[in-house]
Design an enzyme around this catalytic site. Structure first.
Site, PDB file in Angstrom:
ATOM      1  N   HIS A  34      51.351  38.905  51.435  1.00 25.33           N
ATOM      2  CA  HIS A  34      51.705  38.361  50.127  1.00 25.33           C
ATOM      3  C   HIS A  34      50.549  37.544  49.551  1.00 25.33           C
ATOM      4  O   HIS A  34      49.579  37.260  50.246  1.00 25.33           O
ATOM      5  CB  HIS A  34      52.937  37.463  50.252  1.00 25.33           C
ATOM      6  CG  HIS A  34      52.671  36.243  51.089  1.00 25.33           C
ATOM      7  ND1 HIS A  34      52.649  36.294  52.474  1.00 25.33           N
ATOM      8  CD2 HIS A  34      52.380  34.958  50.750  1.00 25.33           C
ATOM      9  CE1 HIS A  34      52.361  35.085  52.947  1.00 25.33           C
ATOM     10  NE2 HIS A  34      52.191  34.260  51.922  1.00 25.33           N
ATOM     11  N   HIS A 116      44.899  35.098  47.331  1.00 21.82           N
ATOM     12  CA  HIS A 116      44.363  35.987  48.354  1.00 21.82           C
ATOM     13  C   HIS A 116      45.505  36.545  49.191  1.00 21.82           C
ATOM     14  O   HIS A 116      46.623  36.052  49.131  1.00 21.82           O
ATOM     15  CB  HIS A 116      43.386  35.227  49.259  1.00 21.82           C
ATOM     16  CG  HIS A 116      44.061  34.151  50.053  1.00 21.82           C
ATOM     17  ND1 HIS A 116      44.366  32.914  49.517  1.00 21.82           N
ATOM     18  CD2 HIS A 116      44.535  34.132  51.333  1.00 21.82           C
ATOM     19  CE1 HIS A 116      44.965  32.181  50.439  1.00 21.82           C
ATOM     20  NE2 HIS A 116      45.092  32.898  51.544  1.00 21.82           N
TER      21      HIS A 116
END
Length: 170
Positions: A34, A116
């Site tokens: 995620h 990220h």
């Protein structure tokens, strides 16, 4: 209860990230690959209701967008974390700013927000440098549509599960 806000990339991106996470991320089984939008925080029932209303409002004005993950990077020496980095962070930064406002305002965190996908964490310095040296040589070009935001909560066993999802409808 502990709540956090994330976006999940499409399955093909999760598959690539998970091929590394399986061995190098101790949180692999607790949450899918995620991008964190807002760090986890303890909320009361009243704070949760305000957060849900806020997310409904924010996602009603934000359009879906695409991200491109184009390299492996690291937060070393601050953290021993390897991650898939975004070519352009503007849309994720905007989403973060919109979400982290009003009743869901973020307290000043320890780190600057850097969207990220984590592929390894809690690595020894030697392991981090070895993996980073190998992975940064590989070509990375992953594109994913981001069309919803997920409000997650942490269960008693430490796993994260969706409380509610919000479509980006702007």
């Amino acid at each position: 209860m502990l709540y956090g806000i994330v976006v999940f990339p499409e399955k093909h991106v999760q598959d690539v990230a998970n091929s590394w996470r399986r061995r190098h991320d101790p949180h692999y089984s607790a949450i899918p690959a995620h991008l964190t939008v807002r760090e986890a925080e303890e909320w009361t029932d009243d704070e949760l209701k305000l957060a849900v209303a806020h997310l409904e409002q924010v996602t009603s004005t934000m359009p879906a967008f695409s991200i491109q993950l184009n390299r492996v990077s690291t937060f070393y020496p601050v953290n021993h974390v390897l991650y898939l980095a975004l070519q352009d962070t503007a849309d994720m930064q905007k989403l973060h700013e919109q979400v982290c406002s009003g009743p869901v305002t973020c307290t000043e965190g320890k780190y600057v927000y850097t969207p990220h996908v984590t592929i390894g964490q809690e690595l020894s310095a030697d392991e981090l440098h070895d993996l980073y040296g190998n992975l940064r040589m590989q070509s990375t070009d992953l594109v994913s549509k981001i069309d919803r935001v997920h409000l997650l909560y942490q269960t008693d066993n430490g796993a994260w599960t969706a409380y509610q999802s919000f479509l980006l409808r702007g």
